[in-house]
Design an enzyme around this catalytic site. Structure first.
Site, PDB file in Angstrom:
ATOM      1  N   PRO A  90     116.381   1.167 -41.362  1.00 42.51           N
ATOM      2  CA  PRO A  90     116.647   1.902 -40.136  1.00 42.51           C
ATOM      3  C   PRO A  90     116.440   1.052 -38.887  1.00 42.51           C
ATOM      4  O   PRO A  90     115.648   0.118 -38.877  1.00 42.51           O
ATOM      5  CB  PRO A  90     115.635   3.059 -40.169  1.00 42.51           C
ATOM      6  CG  PRO A  90     114.695   2.782 -41.268  1.00 42.51           C
ATOM      7  CD  PRO A  90     115.207   1.653 -42.081  1.00 42.51           C
ATOM      8  N   CYS A  91     117.194   1.380 -37.837  1.00 41.43           N
ATOM      9  CA  CYS A  91     117.019   0.725 -36.532  1.00 41.43           C
ATOM     10  C   CYS A  91     115.887   1.442 -35.811  1.00 41.43           C
ATOM     11  O   CYS A  91     115.990   2.613 -35.472  1.00 41.43           O
ATOM     12  CB  CYS A  91     118.308   0.815 -35.725  1.00 41.43           C
ATOM     13  SG  CYS A  91     118.222   0.004 -34.119  1.00 41.43           S
ATOM     14  N   GLN A  92     114.784   0.725 -35.589  1.00 42.49           N
ATOM     15  CA  GLN A  92     113.614   1.321 -34.955  1.00 42.49           C
ATOM     16  C   GLN A  92     113.101   0.394 -33.862  1.00 42.49           C
ATOM     17  O   GLN A  92     113.697  -0.654 -33.587  1.00 42.49           O
ATOM     18  CB  GLN A  92     112.520   1.566 -36.010  1.00 42.49           C
ATOM     19  CG  GLN A  92     112.951   2.544 -37.104  1.00 42.49           C
ATOM     20  CD  GLN A  92     111.930   2.623 -38.224  1.00 42.49           C
ATOM     21  OE1 GLN A  92     111.684   1.646 -38.924  1.00 42.49           O
ATOM     22  NE2 GLN A  92     111.333   3.796 -38.400  1.00 42.49           N
ATOM     23  N   ASN A 133     122.433  -2.958 -41.028  1.00 44.61           N
ATOM     24  CA  ASN A 133     121.880  -2.068 -40.013  1.00 44.61           C
ATOM     25  C   ASN A 133     123.011  -1.615 -39.099  1.00 44.61           C
ATOM     26  O   ASN A 133     124.119  -2.135 -39.160  1.00 44.61           O
ATOM     27  CB  ASN A 133     120.788  -2.785 -39.203  1.00 44.61           C
ATOM     28  CG  ASN A 133     119.747  -1.842 -38.634  1.00 44.61           C
ATOM     29  OD1 ASN A 133     120.087  -0.859 -37.997  1.00 44.61           O
ATOM     30  ND2 ASN A 133     118.478  -2.139 -38.850  1.00 44.61           N
ATOM     31  N   VAL A 134     122.725  -0.641 -38.242  1.00 41.77           N
ATOM     32  CA  VAL A 134     123.711  -0.231 -37.240  1.00 41.77           C
ATOM     33  C   VAL A 134     123.854  -1.342 -36.210  1.00 41.77           C
ATOM     34  O   VAL A 134     122.901  -2.070 -35.920  1.00 41.77           O
ATOM     35  CB  VAL A 134     123.296   1.092 -36.561  1.00 41.77           C
ATOM     36  CG1 VAL A 134     123.338   2.234 -37.568  1.00 41.77           C
ATOM     37  CG2 VAL A 134     121.908   0.995 -35.933  1.00 41.77           C
TER      38      VAL A 134
END
Length: 469
Positions: A90-92, A133-134
Site C-alpha cells: 500500500p501507498c502510505q 504500487n499506485v
C-alpha cells in the site's frame, strides 16, 4: 537456475499467476513461489487467503499480519533458498522521525508496511524484488513531493540494492484495462547484472572513490533508461526527452551524504527536494529519472473481454443452444432493472459542481466532468477499483441488448488477466472444506489486484537477466 519466491501482500496470487505464465512462455520453471503471506486487516473472514490455499495447496501460506511475522520466519526462508521477493504494497506515509531515545534509532509511522519489506530483506537477502504500487507514490506527499519514494530508494541503497522503476499503463502495452501502476525491479549490487551495469556506467567514478562529491550528469544513465534496462527492453519507450518549454523533464539527484542507516534515512525524510518522473534508476545513492512516452501496443477492448467470457461460459455445454440459454440466464443476475438505481448511475456519471467547505471554513466548488453514459465495448476498460459493482461513479456500466448491466466476476478476472473463475472457490485450511466466494468479494479481489500480463512480461525479461548469472 531457479528463483524461489516469497510473495508478500499476496492478495489472490497475481504475482504468482503472472510469473507462472512467464514460466510457460519461456518453457522453463524459473520462478517457484515457496511462501506467501496474505492478511486483510479489519476483516474476520480471510477470503483472499483461502483462495490462495485452494489454488496453491502445496505452498507455505502465512495467514498472519506481516507485522507479526517473526524474523525467525524470514531467516527460515533464507535458509531454504528463498532468493526473490514480490509484492504489491500500500501507498502510505513513509516519513520517519528520531525516536524518543536516540539509541532506539528511527521510527516510521505505525502500520507502514514498506518497512516490513525492509525487515524481510535484511534476513532473506534476496537477489531480486519485483514490487508494485499506485503511481501517485512518486509524487507523495503533496507537501514534499517525491519524499516517500526517495525514502524507499535510500532504504534500498543502504542495504546494497539498486532500483529501476517505470509507471506502466497496462492498456498501452496491449492489455484490456487502463490501469496505471508503478513497478520496481530491485536487484542486489553484487549480482552479475549489477556489475555489468557498473562496468558501463560507474567504474570511472567508483575508482575515484568520490561518489558523494560528483556533480551528477542527468543523462548518465539514458542508454539504460531508454534502451537497456529491464523495463525498456520489455516495455519500449520513445527515445526522446520531453520538455516544459526549454526545461527538460529529465533529472538526477543525490540522495544524501553517506551516514549510518538511521541518519541517512532521516536526512532524506527531512530534507528531500528532488524531482521524480515516471521512469528511472537509482544506483549507489544517486538516481536518474525521465518523463518517458510509451511506444503503444493495440489494447484489448472491453467488448473482446465480454465475448471471451461468453464463449468460455457457453463452451461448458455440449449443446450450443443450451449453453447460450444458460449464459443469458447467468447474465440476468447482473442486469440492473431498478430505474432508481439506473438514474443514480446517470447522475454519478454526469457532470457536477458541488459547493464544499475547507477545514478553515472557506468555500470552494468540487467539480467533475461528465463521463459517457455507459462504458464503450470498443475501448479498454477503465481502472477497476475495490468498489466495482456498487452504485459508484467508478463502477463499469454496460449497455447490452437494450439493458444496463454490471460486469460479471468472470469479466473482472479477465480484465486483470487472471484465469476464468480463479476466485470462485476458497478452501478452509483447517477443515479442507471448499466453498464458493461471494461476488462482492470477487470484485473486491480484482479491484485490489494487478494486471498479471504485465508481471508475465517482467518475468520473461528477468529470466533472461538471471540466465546471465
Amino acid at each position: 537456475m531457479s528463483l524461489n519466491i516469497f510473495s508478500m501482500f499476496d492478495g489472490v496470487g497475481g504475482f504468482i499467476v503472472g510469473l507462472n505464465d512467464a514460466n510457460e512462455a519461456i518453457e522453463k520453471e524459473i520462478f517457484r513461489t515457496m511462501y506467501s503471506n496474505q492478511f486483510e486487516p479489519s476483516k474476520k473472514a480471510q477470503d483472499a487467503y483461502e483462495v490462495g490455499v485452494y489454488r496453491f495447496p502445496e505452498m507455505n501460506h502465512i495467514p498472519d499480519d506481516i507485522m507479526t511475522v517473526s524474523d525467525n520466519k524470514f531467516q527460515e526462508m533464507h535458509d531454504v533458498g528463498v532468493n526473490m521477493i514480490v509484492g504489491g504494497f500500500p501507498c502510505q506515509d513513509y516519513s520517519v522521525a528520531r525516536s524518543l531515545k536516540d539509541e532506539q534509532g528511527i521510527a516510521g509511522k505505525k502500520g507502514v508496511l514498506f518497512w516490513e519489506i525492509i525487515r524481510a530483506i535484511k534476513k532473506i537477502q534476496p537477489k531480486y524484488l519485483i514490487l508494485e504500487n499506485v503511481d501517485r507514490l512518486l509524487k507523495s506527499p503533496s507537501t514534499q513531493r517525491g519524499r516517500d519514494f526517495a525514502i524507499m530508494l535510500g532504504a534500498f541503497n543502504k542495504l546494497g540494492y539498486s532500483v529501476e522503476w517505470r509507471v506502466i499503463n497496462a492498456a498501452e502495452y496491449g492489455r484490456a484495462q487502463r490501469r496505471r501502476r508503478v513497478f520496481f525491479f530491485v536487484y542486489r549490487n553484487d549480482t552479475k547484472w549489477a556489475k555489468k551495469i557498473d562496468e558501463k556506467y560507474e567504474n570511472d567514478k567508483l575508482e575515484e572513490g568520490l561518489l558523494e562529491d560528483v556533480v551528477i550528469a542527468s543523462n548518465r544513465y539514458d542508454d539504460y533508461i531508454f534502451q537497456e534496462g529491464l523495463f525498456a527492453r520489455q516495455f519500449p519507450i520513445e527515445n526522446k526527452i520531453k520538455y516544459d518549454g526549454k526545461r527538460p523533464r529529465h533529472a538526477s539527484h543525490f540522495l544524501g551524504k553517506d551516514a549510518d542507516y538511521d541518519d541517512y534515512i532521516l536526512n532524506i525524510s527531512d530534507n528531500f527536494t528532488g524531482t521524480v518522473w515516471n521512469t528511472g534508476i537509482m544506483r549507489h545513492g544517486r538516481y536518474f529519472t525521465a518523463d518517458t512516452t510509451p511506444i503503444e501496443e493495440p489494447p484489448i477492448s472491453l467488448g473482446t473481454i465480454v465475448e471471451k467470457a461468453k464463449q468460455s461460459f457457453v463452451s461448458q455445454y455440449d449443446n450450443l443452444d443450451l449453453g447460450i440459454k444458460k449464459y443469458n440466464s447467468y447474465i440476468e443476475q447482473y442486469v440492473i432493472s431498478d430505474e432508481i438505481k439506473i438514474e443514480k448511475f446517470k447522475t454519478l456519471r454526469g457532470s457536477k459542481k458541488i459547493p464544499r467547505k475547507r477545514p478553515d471554513g472557506s468555500e470552494y466548488f468540487y467539480a467533475e466532468g461528465a463521463m459517457s453514459p455507459y462504458d464503450s465495448f470498443d475501448l479498454p476498460a477503465r481502472t477497476m477499483l475495490t468498489s466495482e459493482a456498487s452504485v459508484n461513479r467508478s463502477t463499469h456500466l454496460l449497455f447490452e441488448n437494450n439493458k444496463y448491466r454490471l460486469i460479471t466476476p468472470i469479466e473482472a478476472e479477465l480484465l486483470q488477466d487472471f484465469p476464468i473463475d480463479w476466485t470462485k472457490y476458497k478452501m478452509n485450511e483447517e477443515t479442507n472444506e471448499v466453498s464458493e466466494v461471494s461476488d462482492r468479494m470477487r470484485y473486491f479481489f480484482m479491484g485490489n489486484a494487478l494486471v498479471t500480463g504485465i508481471v508475465k512480461r517482467i518475468g520473461i525479461e528477468l529470466a533472461k537477466i538471471e540466465g546471465q548469472e
